[in-house]
Design an enzyme around this catalytic site. Structure first.
Site, mmCIF file in Angstrom:
data_model
loop_
_atom_site.group_PDB
_atom_site.id
_atom_site.type_symbol
_atom_site.label_atom_id
_atom_site.label_comp_id
_atom_site.label_asym_id
_atom_site.label_seq_id
_atom_site.Cartn_x
_atom_site.Cartn_y
_atom_site.Cartn_z
ATOM 1 N N LYS A 90 -13.948 -2.187 19.427
ATOM 2 C CA LYS A 90 -13.461 -0.923 19.072
ATOM 3 C C LYS A 90 -12.216 -1.116 18.055
ATOM 4 O O LYS A 90 -11.317 -1.901 18.542
ATOM 5 C CB LYS A 90 -12.907 0.019 20.033
ATOM 6 C CG LYS A 90 -12.795 1.485 19.824
ATOM 7 C CD LYS A 90 -13.918 2.191 19.492
ATOM 8 C CE LYS A 90 -13.586 3.722 18.714
ATOM 9 N NZ LYS A 90 -13.352 3.316 17.221
ATOM 10 N N GLN A 111 -5.154 -4.958 18.862
ATOM 11 C CA GLN A 111 -6.046 -3.975 19.320
ATOM 12 C C GLN A 111 -6.710 -4.369 20.804
ATOM 13 O O GLN A 111 -6.952 -3.219 21.509
ATOM 14 C CB GLN A 111 -7.136 -3.646 18.267
ATOM 15 C CG GLN A 111 -7.971 -2.351 18.358
ATOM 16 C CD GLN A 111 -7.202 -1.260 17.587
ATOM 17 O OE1 GLN A 111 -7.028 -1.594 16.706
ATOM 18 N NE2 GLN A 111 -7.207 -0.208 18.180
ATOM 19 N N LYS A 114 -4.003 -3.231 23.080
ATOM 20 C CA LYS A 114 -3.664 -1.796 22.962
ATOM 21 C C LYS A 114 -4.694 -0.834 23.802
ATOM 22 O O LYS A 114 -4.735 0.017 24.587
ATOM 23 C CB LYS A 114 -3.831 -1.294 21.322
ATOM 24 C CG LYS A 114 -3.545 0.284 20.966
ATOM 25 C CD LYS A 114 -4.000 0.444 19.717
ATOM 26 C CE LYS A 114 -3.194 -0.269 18.603
ATOM 27 N NZ LYS A 114 -3.363 0.573 17.447
ATOM 28 N N LYS A 126 -11.319 -5.327 14.698
ATOM 29 C CA LYS A 126 -10.616 -4.540 13.309
ATOM 30 C C LYS A 126 -11.546 -5.210 12.272
ATOM 31 O O LYS A 126 -12.176 -6.160 12.220
ATOM 32 C CB LYS A 126 -9.450 -5.019 12.947
ATOM 33 C CG LYS A 126 -8.507 -4.009 12.137
ATOM 34 C CD LYS A 126 -8.049 -2.846 12.927
ATOM 35 C CE LYS A 126 -7.345 -2.019 12.177
ATOM 36 N NZ LYS A 126 -6.420 -0.950 12.958
ATOM 37 N N GLY A 165 -11.235 4.684 11.361
ATOM 38 C CA GLY A 165 -10.633 4.673 10.319
ATOM 39 C C GLY A 165 -9.156 3.773 10.490
ATOM 40 O O GLY A 165 -8.798 3.487 11.644
ATOM 41 N N ASP A 166 -8.378 3.463 9.372
ATOM 42 C CA ASP A 166 -7.292 3.004 9.316
ATOM 43 C C ASP A 166 -6.523 3.365 7.902
ATOM 44 O O ASP A 166 -7.034 4.111 7.304
ATOM 45 C CB ASP A 166 -7.334 1.631 9.760
ATOM 46 C CG ASP A 166 -5.701 0.865 9.807
ATOM 47 O OD1 ASP A 166 -5.360 0.949 11.228
ATOM 48 O OD2 ASP A 166 -5.121 0.086 8.928
ATOM 49 N N THR A 209 -3.153 10.111 16.939
ATOM 50 C CA THR A 209 -2.211 8.889 16.762
ATOM 51 C C THR A 209 -0.610 9.468 16.691
ATOM 52 O O THR A 209 0.043 9.216 17.143
ATOM 53 C CB THR A 209 -2.401 8.048 15.343
ATOM 54 O OG1 THR A 209 -3.766 7.672 15.522
ATOM 55 C CG2 THR A 209 -1.752 6.661 15.650
ATOM 56 N N ASN A 240 -2.333 9.850 7.266
ATOM 57 C CA ASN A 240 -2.665 10.565 8.810
ATOM 58 C C ASN A 240 -1.733 10.527 9.672
ATOM 59 O O ASN A 240 -1.400 11.305 10.174
ATOM 60 C CB ASN A 240 -4.030 9.905 9.134
ATOM 61 C CG ASN A 240 -4.668 10.189 10.511
ATOM 62 O OD1 ASN A 240 -4.150 9.847 11.348
ATOM 63 N ND2 ASN A 240 -5.265 11.615 10.514
ATOM 64 N N SER A 380 -10.351 8.221 20.037
ATOM 65 C CA SER A 380 -11.698 7.888 19.679
ATOM 66 C C SER A 380 -12.628 7.365 20.704
ATOM 67 O O SER A 380 -13.726 7.795 20.836
ATOM 68 C CB SER A 380 -11.341 6.450 18.839
ATOM 69 O OG SER A 380 -11.092 6.699 17.468
HETATM 70 P P1 NDP Z 1 -3.338 6.034 5.806
HETATM 71 O O1 NDP Z 1 -3.871 5.503 4.603
HETATM 72 O O2 NDP Z 1 -3.619 7.758 5.954
HETATM 73 O O3 NDP Z 1 -1.682 6.150 5.082
HETATM 74 C C1 NDP Z 1 -1.048 5.243 5.036
HETATM 75 C C2 NDP Z 1 0.501 5.581 4.527
HETATM 76 O O4 NDP Z 1 1.261 4.516 4.359
HETATM 77 C C3 NDP Z 1 0.496 6.047 3.035
HETATM 78 O O5 NDP Z 1 1.545 6.883 2.980
HETATM 79 C C4 NDP Z 1 0.476 4.727 2.195
HETATM 80 O O6 NDP Z 1 1.128 5.132 1.186
HETATM 81 C C5 NDP Z 1 1.774 4.007 3.069
HETATM 82 N N1 NDP Z 1 1.440 2.554 2.880
HETATM 83 C C6 NDP Z 1 0.146 1.801 3.202
HETATM 84 N N2 NDP Z 1 0.374 0.601 2.875
HETATM 85 C C7 NDP Z 1 1.937 0.470 2.205
HETATM 86 C C8 NDP Z 1 2.558 -0.161 1.972
HETATM 87 N N3 NDP Z 1 2.098 -1.757 1.963
HETATM 88 N N4 NDP Z 1 4.119 -0.452 1.756
HETATM 89 C C9 NDP Z 1 4.376 1.103 1.677
HETATM 90 N N5 NDP Z 1 3.825 2.246 2.185
HETATM 91 C C10 NDP Z 1 2.385 2.042 2.557
HETATM 92 O O7 NDP Z 1 -3.326 5.336 6.808
HETATM 93 P P2 NDP Z 1 -2.605 5.670 8.474
HETATM 94 O O8 NDP Z 1 -1.768 6.949 8.529
HETATM 95 O O9 NDP Z 1 -3.885 5.936 9.167
HETATM 96 O O10 NDP Z 1 -2.124 4.430 8.970
HETATM 97 C C11 NDP Z 1 -0.780 4.109 9.100
HETATM 98 C C12 NDP Z 1 -0.433 3.040 9.860
HETATM 99 O O11 NDP Z 1 -0.792 3.682 11.273
HETATM 100 C C13 NDP Z 1 -1.297 1.802 9.644
HETATM 101 O O12 NDP Z 1 -0.126 0.679 10.168
HETATM 102 C C14 NDP Z 1 -2.208 1.647 10.590
HETATM 103 O O13 NDP Z 1 -2.706 0.605 11.124
HETATM 104 C C15 NDP Z 1 -1.662 2.727 11.858
HETATM 105 N N6 NDP Z 1 -2.559 3.290 12.932
HETATM 106 C C16 NDP Z 1 -3.361 4.131 12.290
HETATM 107 C C17 NDP Z 1 -4.318 4.852 13.440
HETATM 108 C C18 NDP Z 1 -5.189 5.925 12.950
HETATM 109 O O14 NDP Z 1 -5.623 6.476 13.737
HETATM 110 N N7 NDP Z 1 -5.208 6.014 11.679
HETATM 111 C C19 NDP Z 1 -3.999 4.432 14.611
HETATM 112 C C20 NDP Z 1 -2.955 3.540 15.166
HETATM 113 C C21 NDP Z 1 -2.287 2.889 14.054
HETATM 114 P P3 NDP Z 1 0.114 4.787 -0.366
HETATM 115 O O15 NDP Z 1 -0.322 6.057 -0.234
HETATM 116 O O16 NDP Z 1 1.161 4.889 -1.412
HETATM 117 O O17 NDP Z 1 -0.743 3.817 -0.091
HETATM 118 O O1 2IT Z 2 -5.054 0.711 14.711
HETATM 119 C C1 2IT Z 2 -5.861 1.485 15.343
HETATM 120 O O2 2IT Z 2 -5.639 1.624 16.626
HETATM 121 C C2 2IT Z 2 -6.487 2.368 14.781
HETATM 122 N N1 2IT Z 2 -6.553 2.292 13.552
HETATM 123 C C3 2IT Z 2 -7.518 3.568 15.172
HETATM 124 C C4 2IT Z 2 -8.690 2.875 15.883
HETATM 125 C C5 2IT Z 2 -10.084 3.483 16.352
HETATM 126 O O3 2IT Z 2 -11.108 2.783 16.910
HETATM 127 O O4 2IT Z 2 -9.774 4.731 16.584
#
Ligand code: NDP
Ligand code: 2IT
Length: 447
Positions: A90, A111, A114, A126, A165-166, A209, A240, A380
């Site tokens: 997952k 993961q 976690k 992943k 997603g991520d 998250t 997100n 999830s």
């Molecule tokens: P999104 O794609 O929705 O948003 C990512 C954000 O981070 C955007 O604002 C993006 O800017 C910025 N970003 C991405 N890469 C970079 C970089 N190299 N340098 C600077 N800014 C950057 O992703 P999420 O919000 O889903 O994910 C954000 C973080 O949270 C990640 O580390 C992800 O692994 C983690 N995460 C996500 C979960 C989820 O449920 N979605 C769960 C747990 C952790 P730009 O638009 O310019 O790319």
């Molecule tokens: O980093 C993470 O935990 C995620 N991007 C969410 C993974 C999931 O299966 O919901």
């Protein structure tokens, strides 16, 4: 450090020295485990660490797709199926030009621990691609997702592997991926999470998250008789996780003052309120614009091109929610000089090891992402449960379950940290608590 742990780490470093992010994640976890390995020979006898640092399976494939000019583009696709001791693999899919195997191995490895912490039966995995969704049309994104799933569908399934997603993969991409899976398999399986409500998604999954991270921060502050109410907060990212972190901070009476993207950061000293947050939602989710637009719309805010938010303003709380290694030692020092008392990670591994050292010597509250951002994957897991019973729970029910899961993760991490002689150390606590469950399942299941 325990000799067996040191040897596994040394072997790992000599085998794939270029997988920097993976080695960084592995070194942190294995260092925490030293004391557990000292206390019980069963793990070494079963070669648990060697087995934990190598993914059970890696799938790599080509993803050819046609752009709007009809030209063929080719990307690399991956799924790292890391560990299935306690449930189906997952974890999310990341679409970003920086994606490579080392980054996905770091994310898959994190993961595993976690998902174990969530208390739900999920293994760790992943995947993703070096595809860059930025500037692509809907048509191009759909073509890419179709091609990506045309190969991936044969490797996943509700009891095998359930992606989500991520970075770069949100509701739109999950829709295209699910549609293609269904066409390939002729089966309406619970095989992706983060689906829209109308076709199998869960309420609160989009929020989970960010909300979960703020719930975790509340739990940490409560150990000091404190709370987020009235505190100023720096949040990075504007995707997100950042969006719903800001929303929950507002709801709980804190004052979030920043957001960022890969181009720069905004600081709004008046605070981002629900109306300004609605602007960010529309800007990022519908218009797919840049955060610099915020400062044009709201003149109270200032835009800092090329800068991360850390240290740009005084703030008690920091909730990094963009990407790995976005806080280095200098950023960490700047945070502390500006009054920071808590760092709770929404992103995966946003703090460098040197930044973590700075937090430790300043004795601030610090939660590693595998504990504090686990609310996303936990919800999830709740989406999978609802799909399995073919029912859906209300917003309140899911939010309450999420909140309880975050409380339990906090409690379990703190208890493990105290049991192994480092009270208050959430890094050790999360790594040890996550490890023990997976390791005992591996031992029970033989090899
Ligand atoms: P999104 O794609 O929705 O948003 C990512 C954000 O981070 C955007 O604002 C993006 O800017 C910025 N970003 C991405 N890469 C970079 C970089 N190299 N340098 C600077 N800014 C950057 O992703 P999420 O919000 O889903 O994910 C954000 C973080 O949270 C990640 O580390 C992800 O692994 C983690 N995460 C996500 C979960 C989820 O449920 N979605 C769960 C747990 C952790 P730009 O638009 O310019 O790319
Ligand atoms: O980093 C993470 O935990 C995620 N991007 C969410 C993974 C999931 O299966 O919901």
């Amino acid at each position: 450090m325990n000799k067996y742990v040191a040897k596994v780490l040394e072997d790992l470093k000599s085998k794939q020295p270029w997988e920097k992010e993976f080695l960084q994640a592995a070194e942190e976890v294995l260092s925490s485990l030293s004391v557990v390995l000292d206390s019980d020979p069963i793990y070494e006898k079963n070669k648990i660490l060697e087995r934990m640092v190598v993914p059970e399976r890696i799938i790599m494939f080509q993803v050819p797709w046609a752009d709007d000019k009809g030209e063929i583009q080719v990307n690399q696709g991956y799924r790292v199926q890391f560990n299935s001791a306690i449930g189906p693999y997952k974890g999310g899919l990341r679409f970003h030009p920086s994606v490579n195997l080392g980054i996905l191995k770091f994310l898959g490895f994190e993961q595993v621990f976690k998902n174990s912490l969530t208390t739900l039966p999920m293994g760790g995995g992943k995947g993703g691609s070096n595809f860059d969704p930025k500037g692509k049309s809907d048509n191009e994104v759909r073509n890419f997702c179709n091609s990506f799933m045309r190969e991936l569908y044969r490797h996943i399934g509700p009891n095998t592997d359930v992606p989500a997603g991520d970075i770069g993969v949100g509701g739109r991409e999950i829709g295209y991926l699910f549609g293609q899976y269904k066409r390939c398999k002729n089966s309406y399986d619970s095989v992706l999470t983060g689906k829209a409500l109308e076709w199998g998604g869960s309420l609160i999954r989009p929020e989970a998250t960010g909300y979960g991270n703020v719930y975790f921060a509340q739990e940490m502050l409560a150990t000091k008789g404190d709370s987020v109410a009235g505190k100023t907060a720096l949040v990075s990212g504007s995707g997100n996780v950042a969006q719903y972190t800001i929303e929950k901070l507002i709801q709980l009476g804190a004052k979030p003052i920043s957001a960022s993207d890969s181009n720069g950061s905004i600081i709004d000293p008046d605070g981002i309120d629900q109306e300004k947050l609605a602007f960010i939602f529309d800007l990022k989710n519908n218009k797919r614009g840049r955060i610099s637009e915020y400062a044009k719309k709201y003149p109270t805010a200032k835009y800092y091109e090329g800068k991360r938010p850390w240290g740009l303003a005084k703030a008690e709380l920091a909730l990094p929610s963009a990407t790995q290694n976005e806080i280095d030692a200098d950023n960490a020092k700047a945070l502390i000089e500006n009054g920071c008392i808590l760092v709770s990670e929404g992103a995966n591994m946003p703090s460098t090891p040197e930044a973590i050292e700075v937090y430790k010597s300043a004795k601030i509250l610090y939660a590693p992402g595998k504990a504090s951002n686990a609310g996303g994957v936990a919800t999830s897991g709740l989406e999978m449960s609802q799909n399995a019973i073919r029912l859906s729970w209300t917003r309140e029910e899911v939010d309450e379950k999420l909140h309880n899961i975050m409380r339990n993760i906090h409690k379990n991490a703190l208890e493990a940290a105290a049991e192994y002689g480092t009270p208050g150390d959430y890094v050790n606590g999360a790594n040890i608590a996550g490890f023990k469950k997976v390791a005992s399942a591996m031992i029970a299941q033989g090899f």
